[in-house]
Structure formats: structure tokens, C-alpha cells
Scaffold this motif. Sequence first.
Motif, PDB file in Angstrom:
ATOM      1  N   GLU A  41      -4.263  -1.944  -1.547  1.00 50.10           N
ATOM      2  CA  GLU A  41      -3.037  -1.362  -0.999  1.00 50.10           C
ATOM      3  C   GLU A  41      -3.246   0.137  -0.907  1.00 50.10           C
ATOM      4  O   GLU A  41      -3.737   0.765  -1.857  1.00 50.10           O
ATOM      5  N   THR A  42      -2.868   0.715   0.234  1.00 45.64           N
ATOM      6  CA  THR A  42      -3.056   2.160   0.417  1.00 45.64           C
ATOM      7  C   THR A  42      -1.760   2.916   0.138  1.00 45.64           C
ATOM      8  O   THR A  42      -0.667   2.383   0.333  1.00 45.64           O
TER       9      THR A  42
ATOM     10  N   GLY B 138      -4.025  -5.606   6.846  1.00 44.62           N
ATOM     11  CA  GLY B 138      -4.214  -4.711   5.718  1.00 44.62           C
ATOM     12  C   GLY B 138      -5.626  -4.172   5.660  1.00 44.62           C
ATOM     13  O   GLY B 138      -6.402  -4.267   6.614  1.00 44.62           O
TER      14      GLY B 138
ATOM     15  N   VAL C 186      -5.442   4.264  -3.500  1.00 44.88           N
ATOM     16  CA  VAL C 186      -5.606   2.810  -3.397  1.00 44.88           C
ATOM     17  C   VAL C 186      -5.239   2.142  -4.716  1.00 44.88           C
ATOM     18  O   VAL C 186      -5.378   2.722  -5.792  1.00 44.88           O
ATOM     19  N   THR C 187      -4.774   0.893  -4.625  1.00 46.04           N
ATOM     20  CA  THR C 187      -4.590   0.019  -5.780  1.00 46.04           C
ATOM     21  C   THR C 187      -5.291  -1.294  -5.465  1.00 46.04           C
ATOM     22  O   THR C 187      -5.389  -1.693  -4.301  1.00 46.04           O
ATOM     23  N   GLY C 188      -5.763  -1.975  -6.497  1.00 44.45           N
ATOM     24  CA  GLY C 188      -6.508  -3.214  -6.297  1.00 44.45           C
ATOM     25  C   GLY C 188      -7.953  -3.102  -6.726  1.00 44.45           C
ATOM     26  O   GLY C 188      -8.686  -4.092  -6.723  1.00 44.45           O
TER      27      GLY C 188
END
Length: 350
Positions: A326-327, A309, A337-339
Motif C-alpha cells: 500500500e502506498t 495496485g 509503503v506498508t506490506g
Amino acid sequence: MPPRPRRAVRTLAWAGGAALLAAAVAAAALGLGGGGADPALATRTPPATATVTRTTLTDTETVDGTLGYGDTLTITGKSHGTITWLPDEGSTITRGHGVYSADADRRPLLYGTMPLYRTLEDGAEGEDVRLLERNLKALGYTGFDVDRTFTWATREAVEDWQDDLGLDVTGRVRPGDVVIADGPLRVARLKKTLGDSATGPVLTATGTTREVLVDLDVAQEHLVRKGMKATVELPDGTTVNGKVTSVGKVATETGNGADAATTVQVKVSVSGLRKSYDAAPVDVTIVSERRENVLAVPVGALLALSEGGYGVQVVEGSATRYVAVETGMFADGRVEVTGVREGMTVAVPK
């Protein structure tokens, strides 16, 4: 005008993203130490940074198209006689006006999609009668009902119409007396000259609205839909707005061997044209995907993690830490992105 070199289909949104992502993957892999919640902080400030922003990402496809007036229609003479008048190439013909003349009698244009295949006279019934009556009403003739029946009132309207056109007043309409098209015509090319027989192809014509035709590879068909907005780049580099008006249902195979391609025809209407191009090669850019209200960072901020990742290097004052993300969608050199949180600062390694 010499044809411009054609450009192959290309995905604009990934043009910069793919290269930068490859560079990120090639960079030294980083580990978050099992869980990655709070890895060791670095004290060295990175040379370049960016802010995590909330934005809209747009993915586009650019394909080759041809600007013109749409499909070509061949007007065919169906009566004996001699061609005595022809319109100019490039001229526009509207309802009720002559398309050509045979033996000095004009053959007027009527709007419709059903060709006349018989003589319309007293007692005739059918949709072709409705077509005739609808056109007579649009031309200002009254006293009859627009329906499927040719009555004495229809005959009187036809006689008045024929008299106004200077034709023999018969009260009936034969297939060769008129030309049927679904709207106004623009004369493309004459197939006859004065003095030729009036039987056979007389001229070719198109619609009067300019549009772009795109032979779209079936692999890209899922990217377009009716009503989708588009941008059309003209030969001089200027752009105009467009909208997809139709997507073909039938695939066509063109070319041979390595040049073979299976395509569907896509039609794009255009607005704001200031220059008159009868036909020209153009580039059509279509918005194939849009992600609204997402967090994004530059693609160059992504780092490959040893456990798989991607992550980013978050900058907090004079210290930094690595955070797994997370892309999502890539577009215009940025990636969803998330996170991470909006407003965070991330490093962008050179």
C-alpha cells in the motif's frame, strides 16, 4: 536590479515521484497469482536494488514572494503651517522622536493603534487618553496613573514633555500635534519638500522589520498555517530561515481573463539576512506535510500489478519474489509503503 523571471507554483515533492510512478504504471503489469503470499521465485538477480528504510518524508511547496518592509502607511499632516524639517528616506523613527516639523515644531511619534480625533485636556476620558498616558510613561514621565482619565497630573506630565521638546507649553494635545503608529517607522518616500504646506500627505512609511509577502492562490491556502517554518531563497541564491506570521482571511481577485487569480496574503518573517534588500523577488518554500517514522522505498521500485495496485520485487539472496504494498506519501523520489519490513531489499528496475 532587473526583475528575475518568476517561477510558477510547483510541488517539489512530486517533481521526481510523478514521473517515476508513471513509468512504473506503464511497465508490464505483474500478477501475484491470487493472494500474492508467495509467488514463484525468480533466480535472476536484478541489476539495481535498494533497502526498505524507516525515515521522515517531507512535502514542500515553493511559491513566489516579495521581500520588503511590509505594508505602507501614509503620514498625513493635520495642522496648518509650513514644512520646515523632514527625515531622510530610509531612516528609522522611534517613539518620541520627530516624524516631521511644521513651523519649526516637531511632530513626535507615539505608539498605538487608535488615531487621535479630539483635543486631549483636563476632564477628557477614553482609550485615547490611555494611549497618551502609556506613551508618556514609556518616555520616562511620572506622577500620573495610566488610565482612561486626563487629570491635573496628566496635564503636568504633558507640560513637562512639551517643554522638553521645545514646544508651546499648553498642557493639552491636539490631533495634529503627534503622529500615531503601531511601532517604529522606516521612512519609505517623502511626499513633501521643505516649504510645502503641512496639510495633506507628508511621507509614506513602513515598519522596520523585513518580511516576505506572498499572494497565495486560495487553492494552496490549506497548505499553510501560522507558525509554520519556511525557507526563503534570495536573488543571489542564498537562503534564510522564515516563519509564517499570518495568513489572510480575505481573498482578493487580481488580473483579468486567463491571468485572473484569487489569492490570500501570507506574511513570512525572516531571520539571518546579511544583505540589505529594500525590496526583492524571492522564492518561499513551505513544508506543507510531514510523515515521520514511515517505511519508504524509491518510487522506481513500484511495479503495477495486473489485479490493481502496486507491488515491489523483494530480493532474497539470489532469488526474488513480488509483494503487494500500500502506498502513502510521495516525496523526494521516495514513497511511503506498508506490506514490507524494514531492512528488506527491493529491486529498482531501470
